[in-house]
Motif scaffolding. Structure first.
Motif, PDB file in Angstrom:
ATOM      1  N   GLY A  51       0.759  -1.125  -0.182  1.00 42.87           N
ATOM      2  CA  GLY A  51      -0.150  -0.025  -0.108  1.00 42.87           C
ATOM      3  C   GLY A  51       0.810   1.314  -0.024  1.00 42.87           C
ATOM      4  O   GLY A  51       2.067   1.252   0.308  1.00 42.87           O
ATOM      5  N   PHE A  52       0.129   2.356  -0.441  1.00 45.20           N
ATOM      6  CA  PHE A  52       0.776   3.613  -0.461  1.00 45.20           C
ATOM      7  C   PHE A  52      -0.022   4.552   0.078  1.00 45.20           C
ATOM      8  O   PHE A  52      -1.308   4.387   0.165  1.00 45.20           O
ATOM      9  CB  PHE A  52       1.109   4.105  -1.932  1.00 45.20           C
ATOM     10  CG  PHE A  52       2.244   3.104  -2.578  1.00 45.20           C
ATOM     11  CD1 PHE A  52       3.679   3.295  -2.557  1.00 45.20           C
ATOM     12  CD2 PHE A  52       1.716   1.974  -3.314  1.00 45.20           C
ATOM     13  CE1 PHE A  52       4.341   2.129  -3.038  1.00 45.20           C
ATOM     14  CE2 PHE A  52       2.193   0.885  -4.008  1.00 45.20           C
ATOM     15  CZ  PHE A  52       3.743   1.280  -4.018  1.00 45.20           C
ATOM     16  N   ASN A  53       0.378   5.730   0.921  1.00 45.12           N
ATOM     17  CA  ASN A  53      -0.530   6.935   1.296  1.00 45.12           C
ATOM     18  C   ASN A  53       0.296   8.018   1.215  1.00 45.12           C
ATOM     19  O   ASN A  53       1.462   8.219   1.100  1.00 45.12           O
ATOM     20  CB  ASN A  53      -0.841   6.638   2.452  1.00 45.12           C
ATOM     21  CG  ASN A  53       0.367   6.596   3.770  1.00 45.12           C
ATOM     22  OD1 ASN A  53       0.879   7.471   4.035  1.00 45.12           O
ATOM     23  ND2 ASN A  53       0.710   5.300   4.012  1.00 45.12           N
ATOM     24  N   TYR A  66      -3.276  -2.960  -1.832  1.00 48.68           N
ATOM     25  CA  TYR A  66      -3.871  -4.132  -2.916  1.00 48.68           C
ATOM     26  C   TYR A  66      -3.213  -5.220  -1.955  1.00 48.68           C
ATOM     27  O   TYR A  66      -2.229  -5.188  -1.229  1.00 48.68           O
ATOM     28  CB  TYR A  66      -2.968  -4.061  -4.126  1.00 48.68           C
ATOM     29  CG  TYR A  66      -3.137  -5.356  -4.793  1.00 48.68           C
ATOM     30  CD1 TYR A  66      -4.430  -5.506  -5.519  1.00 48.68           C
ATOM     31  CD2 TYR A  66      -1.955  -6.259  -5.072  1.00 48.68           C
ATOM     32  CE1 TYR A  66      -4.386  -6.764  -6.260  1.00 48.68           C
ATOM     33  CE2 TYR A  66      -2.392  -7.710  -5.633  1.00 48.68           C
ATOM     34  CZ  TYR A  66      -3.721  -7.708  -6.428  1.00 48.68           C
ATOM     35  OH  TYR A  66      -3.676  -8.824  -7.057  1.00 48.68           O
ATOM     36  N   MET A  67      -4.150  -6.350  -1.857  1.00 49.46           N
ATOM     37  CA  MET A  67      -3.886  -7.604  -1.146  1.00 49.46           C
ATOM     38  C   MET A  67      -4.328  -8.876  -2.187  1.00 49.46           C
ATOM     39  O   MET A  67      -5.279  -8.779  -2.985  1.00 49.46           O
ATOM     40  CB  MET A  67      -4.631  -7.508   0.290  1.00 49.46           C
ATOM     41  CG  MET A  67      -4.630  -8.700   0.988  1.00 49.46           C
ATOM     42  SD  MET A  67      -5.461 -10.248   0.295  1.00 49.46           S
ATOM     43  CE  MET A  67      -7.285  -9.787   0.654  1.00 49.46           C
ATOM     44  N   ARG A  68      -3.566  -9.757  -2.249  1.00 52.57           N
ATOM     45  CA  ARG A  68      -3.651 -11.181  -2.748  1.00 52.57           C
ATOM     46  C   ARG A  68      -3.587 -12.259  -1.668  1.00 52.57           C
ATOM     47  O   ARG A  68      -2.267 -12.027  -1.291  1.00 52.57           O
ATOM     48  CB  ARG A  68      -2.920 -11.323  -3.872  1.00 52.57           C
ATOM     49  CG  ARG A  68      -3.188 -12.411  -4.755  1.00 52.57           C
ATOM     50  CD  ARG A  68      -2.501 -12.422  -5.971  1.00 52.57           C
ATOM     51  NE  ARG A  68      -3.006 -13.403  -7.025  1.00 52.57           N
ATOM     52  CZ  ARG A  68      -2.721 -13.567  -8.249  1.00 52.57           C
ATOM     53  NH1 ARG A  68      -1.974 -12.656  -8.781  1.00 52.57           N
ATOM     54  NH2 ARG A  68      -2.983 -14.649  -8.675  1.00 52.57           N
ATOM     55  N   GLN A 135      -7.916  -7.897  -2.999  1.00 47.75           N
ATOM     56  CA  GLN A 135      -8.696  -6.595  -2.876  1.00 47.75           C
ATOM     57  C   GLN A 135      -7.660  -5.422  -3.237  1.00 47.75           C
ATOM     58  O   GLN A 135      -6.725  -5.334  -2.886  1.00 47.75           O
ATOM     59  CB  GLN A 135      -8.889  -6.590  -1.118  1.00 47.75           C
ATOM     60  CG  GLN A 135      -9.645  -5.255  -0.679  1.00 47.75           C
ATOM     61  CD  GLN A 135      -9.508  -5.372   0.692  1.00 47.75           C
ATOM     62  OE1 GLN A 135      -8.509  -5.357   1.435  1.00 47.75           O
ATOM     63  NE2 GLN A 135     -10.704  -4.968   1.431  1.00 47.75           N
ATOM     64  N   LEU A 136      -8.609  -4.451  -3.840  1.00 49.33           N
ATOM     65  CA  LEU A 136      -7.895  -3.481  -4.396  1.00 49.33           C
ATOM     66  C   LEU A 136      -8.692  -2.232  -3.492  1.00 49.33           C
ATOM     67  O   LEU A 136     -10.045  -2.075  -3.879  1.00 49.33           O
ATOM     68  CB  LEU A 136      -7.810  -3.003  -5.877  1.00 49.33           C
ATOM     69  CG  LEU A 136      -7.320  -1.592  -6.328  1.00 49.33           C
ATOM     70  CD1 LEU A 136      -5.983  -1.495  -5.965  1.00 49.33           C
ATOM     71  CD2 LEU A 136      -7.751  -1.631  -7.871  1.00 49.33           C
ATOM     72  N   GLN A 137      -8.160  -1.304  -3.038  1.00 46.21           N
ATOM     73  CA  GLN A 137      -9.088  -0.137  -2.203  1.00 46.21           C
ATOM     74  C   GLN A 137      -8.110   1.003  -2.294  1.00 46.21           C
ATOM     75  O   GLN A 137      -6.887   1.128  -2.382  1.00 46.21           O
ATOM     76  CB  GLN A 137      -9.030  -0.694  -0.747  1.00 46.21           C
ATOM     77  CG  GLN A 137      -9.983   0.183   0.096  1.00 46.21           C
ATOM     78  CD  GLN A 137      -9.882  -0.534   1.486  1.00 46.21           C
ATOM     79  OE1 GLN A 137      -8.935  -0.586   2.309  1.00 46.21           O
ATOM     80  NE2 GLN A 137     -11.138  -0.704   2.156  1.00 46.21           N
ATOM     81  N   GLU A 161     -13.457   0.226  -3.762  1.00 42.60           N
ATOM     82  CA  GLU A 161     -13.091  -1.164  -3.034  1.00 42.60           C
ATOM     83  C   GLU A 161     -13.389  -2.191  -4.334  1.00 42.60           C
ATOM     84  O   GLU A 161     -14.737  -2.080  -4.620  1.00 42.60           O
ATOM     85  CB  GLU A 161     -13.776  -1.587  -1.842  1.00 42.60           C
ATOM     86  CG  GLU A 161     -12.830  -2.818  -1.370  1.00 42.60           C
ATOM     87  CD  GLU A 161     -13.422  -3.185   0.130  1.00 42.60           C
ATOM     88  OE1 GLU A 161     -12.747  -3.624   0.781  1.00 42.60           O
ATOM     89  OE2 GLU A 161     -14.854  -3.068   0.308  1.00 42.60           O
ATOM     90  N   ARG A 162     -12.715  -3.002  -4.618  1.00 46.11           N
ATOM     91  CA  ARG A 162     -12.900  -4.089  -5.612  1.00 46.11           C
ATOM     92  C   ARG A 162     -12.315  -5.257  -5.010  1.00 46.11           C
ATOM     93  O   ARG A 162     -11.076  -5.502  -4.532  1.00 46.11           O
ATOM     94  CB  ARG A 162     -12.416  -4.023  -6.971  1.00 46.11           C
ATOM     95  CG  ARG A 162     -12.711  -5.193  -7.860  1.00 46.11           C
ATOM     96  CD  ARG A 162     -12.183  -5.003  -9.386  1.00 46.11           C
ATOM     97  NE  ARG A 162     -12.307  -6.363  -9.992  1.00 46.11           N
ATOM     98  CZ  ARG A 162     -13.641  -6.488 -10.758  1.00 46.11           C
ATOM     99  NH1 ARG A 162     -14.659  -5.708 -10.432  1.00 46.11           N
ATOM    100  NH2 ARG A 162     -13.679  -7.510 -11.620  1.00 46.11           N
ATOM    101  N   LEU A 163     -13.391  -6.419  -4.769  1.00 44.03           N
ATOM    102  CA  LEU A 163     -12.861  -7.502  -4.174  1.00 44.03           C
ATOM    103  C   LEU A 163     -13.316  -8.752  -5.107  1.00 44.03           C
ATOM    104  O   LEU A 163     -14.203  -8.804  -5.785  1.00 44.03           O
ATOM    105  CB  LEU A 163     -13.807  -7.909  -2.999  1.00 44.03           C
ATOM    106  CG  LEU A 163     -13.911  -6.691  -1.986  1.00 44.03           C
ATOM    107  CD1 LEU A 163     -14.616  -7.224  -0.925  1.00 44.03           C
ATOM    108  CD2 LEU A 163     -12.230  -6.957  -1.312  1.00 44.03           C
ATOM    109  N   THR A 164     -12.300  -9.617  -5.301  1.00 39.51           N
ATOM    110  CA  THR A 164     -12.605 -10.789  -6.140  1.00 39.51           C
ATOM    111  C   THR A 164     -12.321 -12.067  -5.301  1.00 39.51           C
ATOM    112  O   THR A 164     -11.193 -12.319  -4.472  1.00 39.51           O
ATOM    113  CB  THR A 164     -11.703 -11.026  -7.565  1.00 39.51           C
ATOM    114  OG1 THR A 164     -10.192 -11.253  -6.972  1.00 39.51           O
ATOM    115  CG2 THR A 164     -11.854  -9.768  -8.292  1.00 39.51           C
TER     116      THR A 164
END
Length: 364
Positions: A51-53, A66-68, A135-137, A161-164
């Motif tokens: 992640g970045f902020n 992003y998480m996988r 997860q992309l947030q 947010e996109r979840l698959t």
């Protein structure tokens, strides 16, 4: 685990030495000679999170992540019975026609399932399942700058947010051939995605006034689009916080909830289960909690007052259901928090909750 059983009812023809009833019958019994079932499971997981902020020049804050994750489960179950071979063992004719049959089995007598017979009808069951989630947030938050209320600036937050998620279950060995009782031979797989947008506003209505050290109103909304659900779902939340003095906070909220079925709830493979149950007519004559109507109904079915079932288990199929819809809820909460200044770190909370859930996701 308890030994496997012939709960499908293995056919025992009249030619079986143990069948003295003069007609074909069906045997239901646990194979106690096998000593029980075994279960071994190996789980491997992989997770990646990044992640970045940062902050814009106008002091708006942002973050993206992003998480996988991947999960593989390999299951080896021992002590399972090969249904077709069990039927061959109880039939002298079928056993004689099969060169591998170790002999005819009498299921009505104990300790008659020899080791040689066990080696032939007891088989391993292996399977594996794989699941993957991503997860992309993205979130951004700030205020409206010079647009203020008397108590301060109006702050806001928004995000996407996109979840698959996906799931694959693959039977192997005898299970894949449909040879093991109570286990589906077919693998299952499924996947879905979720896209959600949200926005939240915080209004500082009052501040530093008599009996109103602070009054804040929060309003939020979220739009959720799930690929396996027909319609989008919009949920809302309203929250109010009132601090009459420094030591006391009164709060309340009204919100809507939305829960998507898990991937296993939708797509888990079918399997047979010996589900426990309680028959209301069990020994109804001495059941002090049984009503007169219940006792009359049990007696009308021809059951004696001291009747009890042979077993408290029933054979049932369990597994996922791809037709399940979302679970929805409405929640109301009101509470008060007391945090006296003279006791550092001490607080007392009293809350009231009223939660109504519709279209509950569960097992039948």
């Amino acid at each position: 685990m308890a030994p496997v059983g012939t709960f499908w009812g293995v056919e025992v023809p009249t030619t079986n030495p143990g069948n003295d009833l003069g007609e074909t019958v069906y045997a239901y019994r646990r194979l106690a000679e096998t000593g029980g079932r075994t279960w071994e499971r190996e789980v491997n997981e992989f997770n990646l999170t990044m992640g970045f902020n940062g902050e814009f020049a106008n002091e708006w804050y942002w973050d993206v992540s992003y998480m996988r994750s991947q999960r593989r489960t390999d299951t080896n179950a021992g002590g399972r019975v090969h249904q077709e071979r069990a039927g061959i063992l109880t039939s002298p004719e079928l056993c004689a026609a099969n060169d591998e049959c170790p002999g005819v089995w009498n299921p009505f007598a104990s300790n008659t399932l020899t080791q040689e017979m066990q080696d032939w009808i007891i088989v391993p069951m292996t399977s594996n399942s794989k699941s993957e989630d991503t997860q992309l947030q993205f979130n951004i938050a700030g205020d409206f700058g010079d647009l203020e209320l008397p108590a301060g600036p109006i702050s806001w937050a928004a995000g996407y947010e996109r979840l698959t998620t996906s799931y694959v279950s693959t039977p192997d060995g005898a299970a894949g051939l449909g040879a093991i009782y109570g286990v589906s031979a077919e693998g299952t797989e499924g996947a879905y995605s979720t896209d959600a947008y949200y926005a939240e506003l915080n209004f500082p209505i009052l501040a530093d006034l008599p009996f109103a050290k602070s009054v804040n109103l929060t309003v939020a909304a979220r739009n959720t689009d799930v690929s396996v659900i027909k319609d989008n779902e919009v949920t809302t939340k309203f929250g109010l916080e009132w601090r009459p003095v420094d030591d006391i906070l009164v709060r309340g909220s009204l919100s809507e909830g939305f829960r998507t079925p898990s991937i296993s709830t939708l797509f888990a493979p079918r399997a047979n289960s010996a589900t426990s149950y309680s028959d209301p007519c069990k020994q109804y004559g001495t059941n002090t909690g049984a009503s007169a109507t219940l006792k009359a109904n049990c007696a009308a079915d021809g059951l004696a007052p001291d009747w009890k079932p042979v077993t408290d288990q029933a054979s049932a199929w369990v597994g996922g259901n791809p037709d399940i819809g979302p679970e929805k809820s409405t929640s109301l909460s009101v509470g008060v928090v007391y945090s006296p200044d003279y006791l550092e770190g001490f607080s007392v909370t009293l809350d009231y909750y009223d939660i109504e859930i519709t279209d509950v996701i569960g097992s039948l």
